[in-house]
Design a protein around this motif. Structure first.
Motif, PDB file in Angstrom:
ATOM      1  N   ALA A  40       0.820  -1.214   0.000  1.00 44.75           N
ATOM      2  CA  ALA A  40       0.000   0.000   0.000  1.00 44.75           C
ATOM      3  C   ALA A  40       0.851   1.259   0.000  1.00 44.75           C
ATOM      4  CB  ALA A  40      -0.937  -0.007   1.197  1.00 44.75           C
ATOM      5  N   GLY A  41       2.191   1.096   0.033  1.00 47.41           N
ATOM      6  CA  GLY A  41       3.083   2.234  -0.018  1.00 47.41           C
ATOM      7  C   GLY A  41       3.432   2.825   1.325  1.00 47.41           C
ATOM      8  N   HIS A  42       3.149   2.107   2.424  1.00 46.84           N
ATOM      9  CA  HIS A  42       3.426   2.633   3.750  1.00 46.84           C
ATOM     10  C   HIS A  42       4.849   2.308   4.181  1.00 46.84           C
ATOM     11  CE1 HIS A  42      -1.168   2.276   4.673  1.00 46.84           C
ATOM     12  NE2 HIS A  42      -0.893   3.090   3.674  1.00 46.84           N
ATOM     13  N   ARG A  43       5.427   3.224   4.930  1.00 47.20           N
ATOM     14  CA  ARG A  43       6.735   2.989   5.527  1.00 47.20           C
ATOM     15  C   ARG A  43       6.564   1.990   6.674  1.00 47.20           C
ATOM     16  NH1 ARG A  43      12.251   3.936   4.603  1.00 47.20           N
ATOM     17  NH2 ARG A  43      13.351   4.031   6.580  1.00 47.20           N
ATOM     18  N   CYS A  44       7.363   0.918   6.669  1.00 46.83           N
ATOM     19  CA  CYS A  44       7.209  -0.134   7.666  1.00 46.83           C
ATOM     20  C   CYS A  44       8.550  -0.464   8.318  1.00 46.83           C
ATOM     21  CB  CYS A  44       6.629  -1.403   7.049  1.00 46.83           C
ATOM     22  SG  CYS A  44       4.968  -1.197   6.374  1.00 46.83           S
ATOM     23  N   ARG A  45       8.432  -1.067   9.476  1.00 47.03           N
ATOM     24  CA  ARG A  45       9.611  -1.498  10.214  1.00 47.03           C
ATOM     25  C   ARG A  45       9.301  -2.830  10.892  1.00 47.03           C
ATOM     26  NH1 ARG A  45      12.260   1.710  15.400  1.00 47.03           N
ATOM     27  NH2 ARG A  45      14.224   0.537  15.546  1.00 47.03           N
ATOM     28  N   LEU A  46      10.237  -3.763  10.815  1.00 47.14           N
ATOM     29  CA  LEU A  46      10.099  -5.080  11.447  1.00 47.14           C
ATOM     30  C   LEU A  46      11.196  -5.251  12.473  1.00 47.14           C
ATOM     31  CD1 LEU A  46       9.076  -8.042  11.688  1.00 47.14           C
ATOM     32  CD2 LEU A  46      10.636  -8.604   9.801  1.00 47.14           C
ATOM     33  N   LEU A  47      10.792  -5.637  13.690  1.00 46.15           N
ATOM     34  CA  LEU A  47      11.751  -5.950  14.739  1.00 46.15           C
ATOM     35  C   LEU A  47      11.393  -7.301  15.344  1.00 46.15           C
ATOM     36  CD1 LEU A  47      10.814  -2.641  15.302  1.00 46.15           C
ATOM     37  CD2 LEU A  47      13.010  -2.813  16.485  1.00 46.15           C
ATOM     38  N   THR A  48      12.393  -7.960  15.917  1.00 42.78           N
ATOM     39  CA  THR A  48      12.165  -9.198  16.655  1.00 42.78           C
ATOM     40  C   THR A  48      12.798  -9.079  18.029  1.00 42.78           C
ATOM     41  OG1 THR A  48      14.194 -10.332  15.942  1.00 42.78           O
ATOM     42  CG2 THR A  48      12.268 -10.500  14.483  1.00 42.78           C
ATOM     43  N   SER A  49      12.333  -9.905  18.941  1.00 45.18           N
ATOM     44  CA  SER A  49      12.913  -9.902  20.281  1.00 45.18           C
ATOM     45  C   SER A  49      14.375 -10.317  20.257  1.00 45.18           C
ATOM     46  CB  SER A  49      12.119 -10.850  21.182  1.00 45.18           C
ATOM     47  OG  SER A  49      10.773 -10.449  21.262  1.00 45.18           O
ATOM     48  N   ALA A  50      14.773 -11.061  19.203  1.00 42.05           N
ATOM     49  CA  ALA A  50      16.161 -11.516  19.087  1.00 42.05           C
ATOM     50  C   ALA A  50      17.105 -10.425  18.617  1.00 42.05           C
ATOM     51  CB  ALA A  50      16.241 -12.714  18.145  1.00 42.05           C
ATOM     52  N   ALA A 104      16.670  -8.494  15.476  1.00 45.10           N
ATOM     53  CA  ALA A 104      16.560  -8.104  14.069  1.00 45.10           C
ATOM     54  C   ALA A 104      15.813  -6.781  13.968  1.00 45.10           C
ATOM     55  CB  ALA A 104      15.841  -9.184  13.269  1.00 45.10           C
ATOM     56  N   ASP A 105      16.244  -5.933  13.044  1.00 48.07           N
ATOM     57  CA  ASP A 105      15.639  -4.610  12.888  1.00 48.07           C
ATOM     58  C   ASP A 105      15.766  -4.208  11.420  1.00 48.07           C
ATOM     59  OD1 ASP A 105      14.728  -2.026  12.999  1.00 48.07           O
ATOM     60  OD2 ASP A 105      15.906  -1.448  14.751  1.00 48.07           O
ATOM     61  N   LEU A 106      14.638  -4.129  10.733  1.00 50.30           N
ATOM     62  CA  LEU A 106      14.620  -3.804   9.306  1.00 50.30           C
ATOM     63  C   LEU A 106      13.551  -2.767   9.044  1.00 50.30           C
ATOM     64  CD1 LEU A 106      15.420  -4.310   6.323  1.00 50.30           C
ATOM     65  CD2 LEU A 106      13.725  -6.151   6.293  1.00 50.30           C
ATOM     66  N   ALA A 107      13.935  -1.660   8.439  1.00 54.98           N
ATOM     67  CA  ALA A 107      12.994  -0.612   8.048  1.00 54.98           C
ATOM     68  C   ALA A 107      13.132  -0.374   6.556  1.00 54.98           C
ATOM     69  CB  ALA A 107      13.256   0.679   8.822  1.00 54.98           C
ATOM     70  N   ALA A 108      12.009  -0.131   5.895  1.00 58.90           N
ATOM     71  CA  ALA A 108      12.041   0.069   4.449  1.00 58.90           C
ATOM     72  C   ALA A 108      10.834   0.879   4.020  1.00 58.90           C
ATOM     73  CB  ALA A 108      12.069  -1.276   3.716  1.00 58.90           C
ATOM     74  N   PRO A 109      10.958   1.664   2.951  1.00 54.86           N
ATOM     75  CA  PRO A 109       9.801   2.378   2.410  1.00 54.86           C
ATOM     76  C   PRO A 109       8.854   1.391   1.749  1.00 54.86           C
ATOM     77  CG  PRO A 109      11.690   2.624   0.968  1.00 54.86           C
ATOM     78  CD  PRO A 109      12.188   1.914   2.195  1.00 54.86           C
TER      79      PRO A 109
END
Length: 378
Positions: free
Chosen positions: A261-271, A273-278
């Motif tokens: 949908a074109g939203h800026r998102c970010r994924l994190l895990t308790s371990a 990992a940290d990934l952000a992308a447009p």
């Protein structure tokens, strides 16, 4: 080239028969020994020559949703000047092996074979190397030759239909500075920074460039574009193996819908990992790749990584995908840092207490959780 288990047995039996024939004077045993040794010699001659072929393998597609078909295409070309006798090829895909029987190939000829790859389990699967194998009709000797390059098959979590959040707005820079991964491109000026390849020339700040001696550009933030953060709980004590797979599917479905949908998102895990992308197709693939390799951890670390509780406030919406047991104290730091907090608890026992200021959804599997999520999000 080496003898198979059957070939070794024939060799030992032939030696024993010859010895028995010599000691007892039995011609029939000496004849049996000769037949056995002759069969071994013939097997050696048939298998000693390795296949003179070039092999290319392609995966279609190389990224696939769990349970969807993925094919390997094997192209075998005879590089010799004579007919290439038939042989077998063994290809490995994770813990599974695929047998491909290659027929006779004419000089400079090429044959194509296709076979399915395992996609029943989420993960990053190494395909190959390919092993070429020639054996005799009696199975007494075998000649194996590893060849070809390895490939990677990404089996993404299964995705379920879902809506995407549209009310997750980052904080305005006059209220509080957004995180360093903020969106760029609107008329809301955030900062002036050094130019990097890919920046738009129209955003150059000429006064700052003249003052610093290097190209400087205006850094913009869009305060009205939705932002979504997803935290996946990877603690083994919180999510057993089966519920964790459901949790990965929930995270994948929400991030895929938001990214497309074109939203800026970010994924994190308790371990950690940290990934952000447009937003966009490339971003959605990056998130799915990261979730493809996410694994449970046995450490006793907390649910929230330090990057969520320190530094500038990110604002927007956050979704915490965890087990069905938890306490309000685990998530309290998020309530003052995000405009919307949703907790998705997965598992057979519902035990998350109501959290003031947060939305709590409890479900037994991913499909049920996302159905409830689609019904309540704004």
């Amino acid at each position: 080239m080496r003898l198979t288990g059957r070939g070794v047995a024939v060799l030992l039996a032939s030696i024993a028969a010859y010895v028995l024939g010599e000691l007892g004077g039995y011609a029939v045993f000496r004849a049996l020994a000769g037949i056995g040794l002759g069969a071994l010699i013939a097997a050696t001659l048939l298998t000693v020559r390795q296949p003179h072929v070039s092999v290319r393998r392609g995966l279609t597609p190389d990224r696939v949703e769990r349970g969807r078909p993925a094919l390997a295409t094997l192209r075998v070309r005879n590089t010799g000047a004579r007919w290439q006798p038939a042989f077998s090829a063994h290809d490995s895909a994770g813990d599974e092996r695929q047998l491909v029987r290659i027929r006779r190939i004419a000089p400079a000829g090429e044959a194509t074979y296709r076979y399915e790859l395992p996609t029943a389990r989420r993960g990053r699967i190494q395909v190959g190397p390919l092993t070429l194998e020639r054996t005799d009709p009696l199975g007494l000797a075998v000649n194996r030759l590893p060849t070809g390059e390895t490939a990677t098959l990404w089996v993404h979590p299964k995705r379920h239909p879902t809506r995407t959040v549209v009310a997750g707005r980052p904080r305005h820079h006059h209220i509080g500075r957004t995180a360093d991964d903020s969106l760029r491109g609107s008329a809301d000026l955030r900062d002036v920074r050094p130019y990097v390849v890919g920046d738009e020339v129209r955003h150059l700040h000429w006064k700052a460039t003249a003052r610093t001696g290097q190209l400087m550009v205006r850094d913009f933030v869009d305060p009205d574009q939705p932002r979504l953060t997803v935290l996946l709980d990877t603690r083994a004590e919180s999510l057993p193996e089966a519920p964790f797979e459901e949790a990965a599917e929930v995270a994948a479905s929400i991030l895929f819908a938001a990214s497309m949908a074109g939203h800026r998102c970010r994924l994190l895990t308790s371990a950690g990992a940290d990934l952000a992308a447009p937003g966009g197709a490339l971003a959605s693939r990056q998130f799915l790749d990261e979730l493809c390799i996410a694994q449970r951890t046995d450490d006793r670390a907390g649910l929230l990584p330090a990057s969520l509780t320190t530094g500038p406030s990110s604002g927007g919406a956050i979704v915490v995908v965890t087990g069905v047991r938890g306490t309000a104290s685990d998530l309290a730091p998020l309530l003052v840092r995000y405009s919307s907090v949703t907790v998705l608890g997965l598992g057979p026992v519902h035990g998350i207490a109501p959290i003031l200021g947060a939305r709590v959804i409890l479900a037994s599997d991913a499909a049920e959780a996302l159905k409830q999520w689609s019904g309540v999000i704004e």
